[in-house]
Design a protein around this motif. Sequence first.
Motif, PDB file in Angstrom:
ATOM      1  N   PRO A 137       0.813  -1.228   0.000  1.00  0.00           N
ATOM      2  CA  PRO A 137       0.000   0.000   0.000  1.00  0.00           C
ATOM      3  C   PRO A 137       0.840   1.269   0.000  1.00  0.00           C
ATOM      4  O   PRO A 137       0.309   2.361  -0.201  1.00  0.00           O
ATOM      5  N   LEU A 164      -2.772   3.033  -4.375  1.00  0.00           N
ATOM      6  CA  LEU A 164      -3.623   4.115  -3.875  1.00  0.00           C
ATOM      7  C   LEU A 164      -3.388   5.374  -4.691  1.00  0.00           C
ATOM      8  O   LEU A 164      -2.246   5.714  -5.041  1.00  0.00           O
ATOM      9  N   CYS A 166      -3.491   8.343  -3.690  1.00  0.00           N
ATOM     10  CA  CYS A 166      -2.692   9.322  -2.940  1.00  0.00           C
ATOM     11  C   CYS A 166      -1.203   9.111  -3.136  1.00  0.00           C
ATOM     12  O   CYS A 166      -0.390   9.980  -2.784  1.00  0.00           O
ATOM     13  N   PRO A 224      -7.930  12.294  -2.713  1.00  0.00           N
ATOM     14  CA  PRO A 224      -7.860  10.874  -2.352  1.00  0.00           C
ATOM     15  C   PRO A 224      -7.625  10.701  -0.855  1.00  0.00           C
ATOM     16  O   PRO A 224      -7.028  11.553  -0.198  1.00  0.00           O
ATOM     17  N   GLY A 226      -6.288   8.119   2.483  1.00  0.00           N
ATOM     18  CA  GLY A 226      -5.165   7.226   2.747  1.00  0.00           C
ATOM     19  C   GLY A 226      -3.860   7.983   2.804  1.00  0.00           C
ATOM     20  O   GLY A 226      -3.814   9.227   2.806  1.00  0.00           O
ATOM     21  N   CYS A 227      -2.744   7.247   2.883  1.00  0.00           N
ATOM     22  CA  CYS A 227      -1.398   7.837   2.909  1.00  0.00           C
ATOM     23  C   CYS A 227      -1.235   8.807   4.080  1.00  0.00           C
ATOM     24  O   CYS A 227      -0.606   9.874   3.947  1.00  0.00           O
TER      25      CYS A 227
END
Length: 628
Positions: A137, A164, A166, A224, A226-227
């Motif tokens: 990820p 992802l 991001c 986006p 996440g990250c």
Amino acid sequence: MKNKLNAVVTAICLLLVSNVNFAQAPSLGTSAGFELFTTVGAVSNSGISQVTGNVGTNSGSSTGFGNVNGVMHDNDGASGQAAADLLIAYNQLNAAIPTFFPAPLLGNGDTLVSGVYHITAVATLNSNLYLDAKGNPNAVFIFQIEAAFSANANAKVKLINGALACNVFWKIEGGVNIAAKVFMRGTIVAHNAAINMNTSDTLEGRALSIAGAVAVDGVLAYIPTGCGSVILTGPPAPAFASSGCFAIFSANGSVTNSGITHITGDVGTNVGLTVGYDPLYVTGFIHPIPDGYTSAAAADLLSAYNYLNVLPNDIELLYPAQFGSNLVLTPHTYLMNGAATFTDSLFLNALGNVNAVFVIKIKGALSTSTFAKVLLINGTRAKNVYWVVDGATNINDNSVFNGTIVCYNGAITMNTGTTLNGRALTTGGSLSTAAVIATSPSGDCNTLPVNWLYFRGKPVQKSILLEWGTTNEVNNGFFTIEKSMDGQRFETITTVTVTKGIENSGHQYSFTDLQPYSNTYYRISQTDKDAQKKFYKTIQVKLGISQGITVLPYVQGNQVYILSSGAKPGDGSIGLYSVDGKKISSQKILLTKEVSTYKIAKTLSKGMYLLYIESHGENVYNGKVMIQ
């Protein structure tokens, strides 16, 4: 020896190179909060675009946007900081050491792994481009394009195996032109060039320019997740206390209904009368006149409103008259400084957080179009959505509304065919419903120490036999039976003490009313040893019409059991309806003096239904049945 020395030197050099050379994501700083941004130039929109994230420019103006799920920043402190942070991110992307050198034509079904991709010529995205994270990820994809970049119509960037958006970055040294119906993923950073996105484009990422105009036309663009991005939770939810038990309530004003309205939750007012609600269609307590419950609810509702009213907003929606129109909102406190007109659909996106809270504050009246819809996506729950309206609220025909509506000194009107998954509450003003369905969240009411199994009644000659069953009676004191001729004004006819035995076992009770009306409404309540009282339900028993017809209130599978020993034998019919009045099945039957079993449908989902039986041209039974 010379070769060995070269290898050692190469290894040392690689260790000394900045981490960004190994395809690590740059630091976007405050520019990460912007969906559309330019350091120098205009940011413009045409058509209806749905944008989640801030929009702005540090030298220019933003024009043509409707409601944006973010903050507009033009030439202010936030845009100045974003410009500085964006330049840092650009330099990091520009300094990344390439690991791959693909051809200028990207896509056409190709699959790329994480790395830094360097293209010296004008680049084009065509058809599908797959970015494969190989289960990592944290895999980062950087595209360094040293000229202009375009995406052909219908091109798509697809993320597979944990990739992802991001972690995808496009550093472009020229103009960016995205044709119609493209699904683009990743943060676009254009250096000294414009960015253009066209009709029906989707961008899961950002469109940022160091110097150049940014123009969009009818797009869906969102930051986006996440990250390490902040997980949006929204504000703390208000406490409604006793007012949370009501689905329909006015602290000061009449509460009226016309047509067949189904309510789950209490109904009432603290000043005025509550009329027109059929107890057969209310799973809760109808308060026909003000009482202790409505007085407490009025005080608790005002406290909830005061909390919501002073709650600071995160985002102001600048165009209340254009509310709805497929706008997507995320967990925040929103403000509209004026009367709101809600047209078409509104999407509330919890981003996968089922506990996320939405508060929408309207400094004016709220009205909807017909068939308006509040749609909950990605984990959003109606119990976590709150509408604060400083004025009247009118929910038009056949609308679907999610959340608790709190009106401050304004009337609430819910028109024909409306479905409300929440509550309609006003601190002052009339409240009217017309053939609607309203379901209150159940979490706010205190659970009393009884699990109800059933409460039913049947004629026995000239009397009415009432029966009820419970389980898990912990701290239970006694039951109270009340009756009424009209379902509005009730009188107590008896109290029944609890039976002794194992607290978590089943208990059965009965009482015979020797002086029933020809059409009698009965309701039952339970009071525990701490004097807390809770009403279970109201039932209707017709002495003359339904005499001799007994229907078990629980249907097994698709079969209903009818005992017609006292009814006139002969041909009849049986019909099954959903609680909103839609016919499910009907068939001819033969009433006898024995117990008869009938299959009422091929397959049925679990839940409550309405059953009607006719014989010799007249209705001999109607009531609710529960499909187990």
